[in-house]
Structure formats: C-alpha cells, structure tokens
Design a protein around this motif. Structure first.
Motif, PDB file in Angstrom:
ATOM      1  N   ILE A 298       0.852  -1.188   0.000  1.00 62.46           N
ATOM      2  CA  ILE A 298       0.000   0.000   0.000  1.00 62.46           C
ATOM      3  C   ILE A 298       0.888   1.238   0.000  1.00 62.46           C
ATOM      4  CG2 ILE A 298      -1.906  -1.175   1.167  1.00 62.46           C
ATOM      5  CD1 ILE A 298      -1.062   0.209   3.771  1.00 62.46           C
ATOM      6  N   PRO A 299       0.413   2.364  -0.527  1.00 55.97           N
ATOM      7  CA  PRO A 299       1.226   3.580  -0.546  1.00 55.97           C
ATOM      8  C   PRO A 299       1.671   3.983   0.851  1.00 55.97           C
ATOM      9  CG  PRO A 299      -0.681   3.816  -1.988  1.00 55.97           C
ATOM     10  CD  PRO A 299      -0.886   2.546  -1.207  1.00 55.97           C
ATOM     11  N   TRP A 300       2.855   4.573   0.943  1.00 56.74           N
ATOM     12  CA  TRP A 300       3.423   4.996   2.216  1.00 56.74           C
ATOM     13  C   TRP A 300       2.461   5.872   2.999  1.00 56.74           C
ATOM     14  CZ3 TRP A 300       7.041   3.728   5.518  1.00 56.74           C
ATOM     15  CH2 TRP A 300       7.513   4.653   6.452  1.00 56.74           C
ATOM     16  N   VAL A 301       1.735   6.729   2.311  1.00 60.61           N
ATOM     17  CA  VAL A 301       0.814   7.653   2.983  1.00 60.61           C
ATOM     18  C   VAL A 301      -0.316   6.901   3.696  1.00 60.61           C
ATOM     19  CG1 VAL A 301      -0.690   7.997   0.976  1.00 60.61           C
ATOM     20  CG2 VAL A 301      -0.457   9.814   2.689  1.00 60.61           C
ATOM     21  N   ASP A 302      -0.598   5.674   3.254  1.00 57.66           N
ATOM     22  CA  ASP A 302      -1.675   4.880   3.854  1.00 57.66           C
ATOM     23  C   ASP A 302      -1.205   4.003   5.019  1.00 57.66           C
ATOM     24  OD1 ASP A 302      -3.445   5.911   2.010  1.00 57.66           O
ATOM     25  OD2 ASP A 302      -3.383   4.171   0.679  1.00 57.66           O
ATOM     26  N   VAL A 303       0.108   3.904   5.206  1.00 52.26           N
ATOM     27  CA  VAL A 303       0.633   2.996   6.226  1.00 52.26           C
ATOM     28  C   VAL A 303       0.226   3.384   7.646  1.00 52.26           C
ATOM     29  CG1 VAL A 303       2.723   1.980   7.205  1.00 52.26           C
ATOM     30  CG2 VAL A 303       2.524   2.277   4.736  1.00 52.26           C
ATOM     31  N   PRO A 304       0.259   4.668   8.032  1.00 50.86           N
ATOM     32  CA  PRO A 304      -0.169   5.011   9.400  1.00 50.86           C
ATOM     33  C   PRO A 304      -1.576   4.531   9.723  1.00 50.86           C
ATOM     34  CG  PRO A 304       0.976   6.862   8.421  1.00 50.86           C
ATOM     35  CD  PRO A 304       0.774   5.858   7.319  1.00 50.86           C
ATOM     36  N   GLY A 305      -2.493   4.681   8.772  1.00 49.10           N
ATOM     37  CA  GLY A 305      -3.858   4.213   8.994  1.00 49.10           C
ATOM     38  C   GLY A 305      -3.919   2.709   9.130  1.00 49.10           C
ATOM     39  N   ALA A 306      -3.121   1.987   8.337  1.00 47.20           N
ATOM     40  CA  ALA A 306      -3.090   0.527   8.423  1.00 47.20           C
ATOM     41  C   ALA A 306      -2.535   0.080   9.776  1.00 47.20           C
ATOM     42  CB  ALA A 306      -2.251  -0.041   7.285  1.00 47.20           C
TER      43      ALA A 306
END
Length: 208
Positions: free
Chosen positions: A100-108
């Motif tokens: 997944i894109p880096w920007v989505d990692v915190p949410g994951a």
C-alpha cells in the motif's frame, strides 16, 4: 477484486516456497508462539503454510486478504479491517504493508493496533545489499536462533514495481524512518533481519 496486485498463481508451491522463505515462516510462527497467543489474525494469506502450522499447534488463526481467490476466511483491506476491536491476541502482517502507498501505512498500523489485544508482528522487505550473509551457527544459537546480517540501504527511492510501493532502507523510508512510524501506535520490542532471508526485516510490536 479491486486492489489485487499479486495473482494467486504467484503462490505456486515450487516457485514461492523457497528454502530461505521457510526461515521467514519459522520466525513468524515462533514469534506468535513466544507471545503466547491463542488467537491470531493473519493479514495476507500467502501460501497458507503459516496458518496451517499455527493451527496445528493450537492457535486459532483467522486469515484476511484483499483477494477472494486466495480463499481467506475474511475478504478485506488492511486499511479497513472488517474485524471487531480487540478481536485477536496478535496480528501478523508479513510482507503486506509495502503493498500500500506509504501515505496509507499510518492508517493501516492503527487498524493493526485496533484489532489486536496485545501485539502485532510485522515483516517488511529491505532495499539495498547484504555484505554479511549470516552469523556463524554458534552466534546464531547465542542469539536464540534469530541471527542477523549486515544490510546496507540504498540512496535511491523505491519505485513502484507493480507490487511494492516502498521498501525499508530506500530513500525516504530508511530503517530509522520506518521504526519511528511503527513506534507511534506501538512499542517496538524487537527488530531484526532474518539471517537466511536478509530481504525480510521483522518487528515485534506491543500495544502501549
């Protein structure tokens, strides 16, 4: 299903389950057992080896994957897990978050924390080169079979290759940057590279 990057044929037994990957499986299984988990959410079904082994050892494993063709127990996305809060003792995400894109990692990561009661186990791919394959067998035993290797990152950013949006050790996602990101929702209890599979870096994460 939208978002599927890896076709089911990718997990063909002979092509996927190489000897080095079994070492990575060993670490996944051993870490789950070391936590004393009785229930585990496995994100990304892979070849199914880890789930079958843990199940045989008495751990109740639920698999979730974005690809229904892989026949997970639950079809879902790591960024919005279809699971109740605190449903599992441990959440295992091995070679998943880079998809997944880096920007989505915190949410994951927030989702991993939400559905976990105590721990999350994460492994990620490392960009760069290995200049030391592994410790000697005596040193490996001294470090409780976890071993290690000397891994040097790359000064270049990882370019999306159809599967991986980013990798540990690449420009912008250095080991320090990745560790700091993981340490926001969790405490990083342990971090290490698999000696036999230096491409895989493991993180044992505990809820605050």
């Amino acid at each position: 299903m939208s978002g599927v990057q890896v076709p089911a044929v990718h997990y063909d037994w002979a092509a996927y389950n190489k000897k080095a990957r079994w070492a990575s499986y060993w670490h996944q299984i051993t870490e789950v057992l070391a936590i004393g988990a009785r229930s585990c959410l496995e994100i990304g079904t892979g070849s199914g080896v880890v789930k079958r082994t843990l199940t045989g050892l008495g751990v109740d494993v639920t698999s979730v994957d974005i690809d229904g063709e892989l026949r997970p127990d639950v079809v879902g996305d790591v960024r919005a897990l279809p699971c109740e809060t605190g449903s599992f003792d441990v959440v295992l995400a091995s070679q998943v978050l880079e998809h997944i894109p880096w920007v989505d990692v915190p949410g994951a990561l927030s989702e991993l924390r939400r559905v976990s009661r105590s721990h999350a186990l994460v492994s990620l791919p490392q960009a760069g080169i290995d200049v030391g394959v592994a410790w000697s067998i005596h040193v490996v035993k001294f470090f409780n079979d976890r071993g290690g290797s000397l891994h040097i990152g790359t000064p270049w950013r990882h370019r999306f290759d159809g599967q991986h949006y980013w990798e540990v050790g690449a420009r912008g996602t250095s080991r320090r940057v990745v560790r700091e990101l993981l340490a926001r929702p969790f405490s990083v209890e342990r971090e290490y590279t698999v000696a036999e599979m230096p491409y895989h870096r493991f993180y044992v994460l505990a809820k605050h």
